[in-house]
Scaffold this active site. Structure first.
Site, PDB file in Angstrom:
ATOM      1  N   VAL A   1      40.597  35.017  40.344  1.00 57.46           N
ATOM      2  CA  VAL A   1      40.302  34.296  39.102  1.00 57.46           C
ATOM      3  C   VAL A   1      41.515  34.475  38.197  1.00 57.46           C
ATOM      4  O   VAL A   1      42.130  35.548  38.243  1.00 57.46           O
ATOM      5  CB  VAL A   1      39.019  34.788  38.411  1.00 57.46           C
ATOM      6  CG1 VAL A   1      37.811  34.551  39.265  1.00 57.46           C
ATOM      7  CG2 VAL A   1      39.114  36.244  37.970  1.00 57.46           C
TER       8      VAL A   1
ATOM      9  N   CYS B   1      38.428  39.680  32.625  1.00 63.32           N
ATOM     10  CA  CYS B   1      39.715  39.598  33.339  1.00 63.32           C
ATOM     11  C   CYS B   1      40.770  38.972  32.413  1.00 63.32           C
ATOM     12  O   CYS B   1      40.623  37.830  31.981  1.00 63.32           O
ATOM     13  CB  CYS B   1      39.556  38.742  34.601  1.00 63.32           C
ATOM     14  SG  CYS B   1      41.143  38.357  35.367  1.00 63.32           S
TER      15      CYS B   1
ATOM     16  N   LYS C   1      32.298  39.176  46.115  1.00 65.83           N
ATOM     17  CA  LYS C   1      32.542  37.737  45.947  1.00 65.83           C
ATOM     18  C   LYS C   1      31.696  36.874  46.884  1.00 65.83           C
ATOM     19  O   LYS C   1      31.555  37.192  48.062  1.00 65.83           O
ATOM     20  CB  LYS C   1      34.026  37.444  46.205  1.00 65.83           C
ATOM     21  CG  LYS C   1      34.947  38.134  45.216  1.00 65.83           C
ATOM     22  CD  LYS C   1      36.417  37.979  45.598  1.00 65.83           C
ATOM     23  CE  LYS C   1      37.264  38.838  44.670  1.00 65.83           C
ATOM     24  NZ  LYS C   1      38.668  38.903  45.056  1.00 65.83           N
TER      25      LYS C   1
ATOM     26  N   GLU D   1      46.133  31.458  40.590  1.00 69.54           N
ATOM     27  CA  GLU D   1      47.263  32.242  40.055  1.00 69.54           C
ATOM     28  C   GLU D   1      47.437  31.848  38.586  1.00 69.54           C
ATOM     29  O   GLU D   1      47.797  30.707  38.279  1.00 69.54           O
ATOM     30  CB  GLU D   1      48.591  32.024  40.804  1.00 69.54           C
ATOM     31  CG  GLU D   1      48.599  32.502  42.240  1.00 69.54           C
ATOM     32  CD  GLU D   1      48.689  34.034  42.378  1.00 69.54           C
ATOM     33  OE1 GLU D   1      48.895  34.729  41.364  1.00 69.54           O
ATOM     34  OE2 GLU D   1      48.525  34.521  43.508  1.00 69.54           O
ATOM     35  N   SER D   2      47.252  32.809  37.671  1.00 68.53           N
ATOM     36  CA  SER D   2      47.126  32.440  36.261  1.00 68.53           C
ATOM     37  C   SER D   2      48.312  31.658  35.678  1.00 68.53           C
ATOM     38  O   SER D   2      48.086  30.657  34.987  1.00 68.53           O
ATOM     39  CB  SER D   2      46.775  33.649  35.390  1.00 68.53           C
ATOM     40  OG  SER D   2      47.828  34.569  35.326  1.00 68.53           O
TER      41      SER D   2
END
Lengths: 193, 193
Positions: free
Chosen positions: B70, B30, B57, B83-84
């Site tokens: 993720v 990812c 999941k 939230e990246s």
């Protein structure tokens, strides 16, 4: 210079940003621009507003803000900031009086996560009235919106932090605005309170 | 506890986050989780990794991170951040050594705007290989990707700030990863350098 006038392609660019002011490029009914307006007003920041015709954007605006987004902020020094969450955080940092975001990193992250969640709900405020206007069956969209709101309401407090900022600066404007414009959402939204 | 194992529905939840560590819930391929990994590594933060099967999941993961995203970070105190972009900013604030974001508000806003722009490019790294695999004509998507990259490269420096952080932490992982996995993008990307 603040005017109700809406600047379109071919318009003459407004003059420089006045000293001690910040300029907001906005659109009156845009909920994302409203976020920046609410932060500017809540913090008592001196600003002028230039409304942009988003369907026919002036070239001079695209030169300043290459993606043509509102809200866009411009400082007297020519610094340009866009994307609504980024403009709000920028304003909160540059004008530290009446801080809206918590100073601790986790509290700040909580507020940002809540805003991110709510941003996924906003498109429904357009899709539902537009679909209804076009005579489409919007019951599926209404069910999705209700599910998303329900999930937001169910989030543990540890995921969302204090709700005051969210209510006032994120969720409030969208709901109130569309409430007024699109009465048919009213019942749905009231169910969710 | 860091393991290559991938946790799926029905798996036993990992134990508590070790003291003095932070836990990253991740998925190896990812690109959004990679952003958090790069920040953790660049700053020398002690962390353990739990890989999640995103197609199946675990319930215990959805209890921690209600949207099942993720990267998700978890602290020994049970604080959860996802939230990246939010995880990266959180890490940069909590571990102030080797700051990755500028401390001045405009410099910080520039980096965030650049990340936001690049995030609009990322989906093409999936759409193009997937379309090609399914025998579809992807020339339109490739042209769109090229146009978006060209626009990014043309942005005035005042809109993007110093590029080091962007290259290393935002743009790099996506390109390198997909370069390796999908050789057919290589020519296109090389054209744009």
């Amino acid at each position: 210079m603040t005017t109700e006038k809406c600047f379109a392609k071919g318009s003459v660019a407004p003059g420089p940003v006045p000293k001690d002011h910040i300029r907001l490029y906005s659109m009156r009914f845009c909920p994302f621009a409203q976020r920046a307006r609410l932060v500017l007003n809540a913090k008592g920041i001196k600003y002028d507003t230039i409304n942009i015709n988003l369907k026919d954007k002036p070239d001079w605006f695209l030169e300043k803000s290459p993606f043509g987004l509102v809200p866009t902020l411009e400082t007297p020094a020519g610094e340009v900031v866009y994307e609504s969450p980024i403009t709000c955080e920028y304003l909160d940092e540059v004008y530290p009086e009446k801080r809206l975001l918590p100073s601790n990193p986790f509290g700040k992250a909580q507020q940002k996560m809540m805003l991110e969640h709510f941003s996924k709900v906003t498109p429904y405020f357009y899709k539902i009235p537009t679909g209804r206007k076009n005579g489409e069956d919007v019951s599926g969209l209404e069910a999705e919106l209700k599910e998303k709101f329900t999930k937001l309401n169910e989030l543990p407090r540890s995921h969302t932090g204090a709700e005051e900022v969210v209510r006032a600066h994120v969720r409030g404007p969208c709901c109130q605005n569309h409430h007024a414009q699109h009465g048919h959402l009213q019942g749905l939204l009231q169910d969710l309170r």
